[in-house]
Motif scaffolding. Sequence first.
Motif, PDB file in Angstrom:
ATOM      1  N   GLY A  56       0.807  -1.214   0.000  1.00  0.00           N
ATOM      2  CA  GLY A  56       0.000   0.000   0.000  1.00  0.00           C
ATOM      3  C   GLY A  56       0.834   1.254   0.000  1.00  0.00           C
ATOM      4  O   GLY A  56       2.017   1.242  -0.343  1.00  0.00           O
ATOM      5  N   GLU A  57       0.214   2.363   0.424  1.00  0.00           N
ATOM      6  CA  GLU A  57       0.869   3.670   0.396  1.00  0.00           C
ATOM      7  C   GLU A  57       1.911   3.781   1.505  1.00  0.00           C
ATOM      8  O   GLU A  57       1.638   3.494   2.674  1.00  0.00           O
ATOM      9  CB  GLU A  57      -0.173   4.774   0.543  1.00  0.00           C
ATOM     10  N   CYS A  58       3.077   4.222   1.114  1.00  0.00           N
ATOM     11  CA  CYS A  58       4.226   4.316   2.018  1.00  0.00           C
ATOM     12  C   CYS A  58       4.399   5.745   2.511  1.00  0.00           C
ATOM     13  O   CYS A  58       4.169   6.698   1.765  1.00  0.00           O
ATOM     14  CB  CYS A  58       5.467   3.878   1.255  1.00  0.00           C
ATOM     15  N   GLN A  59       4.824   5.894   3.758  1.00  0.00           N
ATOM     16  CA  GLN A  59       5.240   7.195   4.300  1.00  0.00           C
ATOM     17  C   GLN A  59       6.749   7.127   4.522  1.00  0.00           C
ATOM     18  O   GLN A  59       7.222   6.307   5.316  1.00  0.00           O
ATOM     19  CB  GLN A  59       4.542   7.487   5.632  1.00  0.00           C
ATOM     20  N   TYR A  60       7.486   7.947   3.793  1.00  0.00           N
ATOM     21  CA  TYR A  60       8.929   8.019   4.011  1.00  0.00           C
ATOM     22  C   TYR A  60       9.247   9.035   5.093  1.00  0.00           C
ATOM     23  O   TYR A  60       8.480   9.979   5.337  1.00  0.00           O
ATOM     24  CB  TYR A  60       9.653   8.434   2.730  1.00  0.00           C
ATOM     25  N   PHE A  61      10.402   8.848   5.730  1.00  0.00           N
ATOM     26  CA  PHE A  61      10.912   9.778   6.733  1.00  0.00           C
ATOM     27  C   PHE A  61      12.378  10.072   6.436  1.00  0.00           C
ATOM     28  O   PHE A  61      13.121   9.177   6.034  1.00  0.00           O
ATOM     29  CB  PHE A  61      10.849   9.170   8.142  1.00  0.00           C
ATOM     30  N   SER A  62      12.775  11.309   6.659  1.00  0.00           N
ATOM     31  CA  SER A  62      14.192  11.625   6.701  1.00  0.00           C
ATOM     32  C   SER A  62      14.639  11.388   8.136  1.00  0.00           C
ATOM     33  O   SER A  62      13.864  11.586   9.077  1.00  0.00           O
ATOM     34  CB  SER A  62      14.433  13.077   6.286  1.00  0.00           C
ATOM     35  N   SER A  94      25.696  15.028  13.556  1.00  0.00           N
ATOM     36  CA  SER A  94      25.882  16.238  12.751  1.00  0.00           C
ATOM     37  C   SER A  94      24.640  17.113  12.667  1.00  0.00           C
ATOM     38  O   SER A  94      24.724  18.285  12.323  1.00  0.00           O
ATOM     39  CB  SER A  94      26.291  15.844  11.330  1.00  0.00           C
ATOM     40  N   GLY A  95      23.478  16.525  12.941  1.00  0.00           N
ATOM     41  CA  GLY A  95      22.226  17.255  12.790  1.00  0.00           C
ATOM     42  C   GLY A  95      21.700  17.241  11.366  1.00  0.00           C
ATOM     43  O   GLY A  95      20.626  17.762  11.089  1.00  0.00           O
ATOM     44  N   ASP A  96      22.467  16.641  10.434  1.00  0.00           N
ATOM     45  CA  ASP A  96      22.037  16.553   9.041  1.00  0.00           C
ATOM     46  C   ASP A  96      20.818  15.650   8.912  1.00  0.00           C
ATOM     47  O   ASP A  96      20.651  14.690   9.672  1.00  0.00           O
ATOM     48  CB  ASP A  96      23.155  15.976   8.163  1.00  0.00           C
ATOM     49  N   LEU A  97      19.978  15.956   7.930  1.00  0.00           N
ATOM     50  CA  LEU A  97      18.839  15.092   7.619  1.00  0.00           C
ATOM     51  C   LEU A  97      19.218  14.158   6.483  1.00  0.00           C
ATOM     52  O   LEU A  97      19.648  14.610   5.420  1.00  0.00           O
ATOM     53  CB  LEU A  97      17.611  15.918   7.206  1.00  0.00           C
ATOM     54  N   LEU A  98      19.081  12.873   6.717  1.00  0.00           N
ATOM     55  CA  LEU A  98      19.346  11.874   5.685  1.00  0.00           C
ATOM     56  C   LEU A  98      18.015  11.547   5.019  1.00  0.00           C
ATOM     57  O   LEU A  98      17.133  10.939   5.626  1.00  0.00           O
ATOM     58  CB  LEU A  98      19.982  10.623   6.312  1.00  0.00           C
ATOM     59  N   GLN A  99      17.875  11.968   3.777  1.00  0.00           N
ATOM     60  CA  GLN A  99      16.600  11.913   3.059  1.00  0.00           C
ATOM     61  C   GLN A  99      16.097  10.478   2.858  1.00  0.00           C
ATOM     62  O   GLN A  99      16.832   9.623   2.375  1.00  0.00           O
ATOM     63  CB  GLN A  99      16.776  12.592   1.697  1.00  0.00           C
ATOM     64  N   ASP A 100      14.849  10.257   3.244  1.00  0.00           N
ATOM     65  CA  ASP A 100      14.135   9.006   2.953  1.00  0.00           C
ATOM     66  C   ASP A 100      14.863   7.750   3.432  1.00  0.00           C
ATOM     67  O   ASP A 100      14.879   6.735   2.755  1.00  0.00           O
ATOM     68  CB  ASP A 100      13.849   8.897   1.445  1.00  0.00           C
ATOM     69  N   ARG A 101      15.437   7.803   4.621  1.00  0.00           N
ATOM     70  CA  ARG A 101      16.177   6.647   5.150  1.00  0.00           C
ATOM     71  C   ARG A 101      15.322   5.749   6.042  1.00  0.00           C
ATOM     72  O   ARG A 101      15.797   4.757   6.555  1.00  0.00           O
ATOM     73  CB  ARG A 101      17.402   7.091   5.918  1.00  0.00           C
ATOM     74  N   ALA A 102      14.042   6.122   6.237  1.00  0.00           N
ATOM     75  CA  ALA A 102      13.122   5.282   7.011  1.00  0.00           C
ATOM     76  C   ALA A 102      11.755   5.345   6.336  1.00  0.00           C
ATOM     77  O   ALA A 102      11.463   6.293   5.599  1.00  0.00           O
ATOM     78  CB  ALA A 102      13.031   5.772   8.453  1.00  0.00           C
ATOM     79  N   TRP A 103      10.947   4.327   6.574  1.00  0.00           N
ATOM     80  CA  TRP A 103       9.611   4.315   5.981  1.00  0.00           C
ATOM     81  C   TRP A 103       8.664   3.463   6.805  1.00  0.00           C
ATOM     82  O   TRP A 103       9.088   2.640   7.617  1.00  0.00           O
ATOM     83  CB  TRP A 103       9.660   3.808   4.539  1.00  0.00           C
ATOM     84  N   SER A 104       7.374   3.709   6.578  1.00  0.00           N
ATOM     85  CA  SER A 104       6.334   2.900   7.214  1.00  0.00           C
ATOM     86  C   SER A 104       5.113   2.895   6.306  1.00  0.00           C
ATOM     87  O   SER A 104       5.043   3.627   5.316  1.00  0.00           O
ATOM     88  CB  SER A 104       5.978   3.439   8.603  1.00  0.00           C
TER      89      SER A 104
END
Length: 102
Positions: free
Chosen positions: A51-57, A63-73
């Motif tokens: 089904g429809e996925c929700q990605y998370f950075s 470092s405080g950097d955001l790693l794009q789309d490295r988690a999902w549910s």
Amino acid sequence: MPQAVLNGTVIADAPESEVLHIEGNVYFPPSSVKSEYLQESPTPYTCPWKGECQYFSVKDPTSGDLLQDRAWSYPTPYPTAFERVGADFSNYVAFWKDVQVS
């Protein structure tokens, strides 16, 4: 106990009995994930059978950097996916390779 670790910081951990293994990924129950390290991403994706996925950075705790789309549910998986997985995995979170899961 399975853990998701980024640069030495545990961002999710749960007993083996509470995680789900789906397609080679470990999915952590939502209550076991430290949400302060996740930021919803607008990236669209729909899995043909889950089904429809929700990605998370994922926020790098060092470092405080955001790693794009490295988690999902999957907030609302297809009912047929529950049958295939053998459990309700709504909102369980999995992580991409930058986050070490062991």
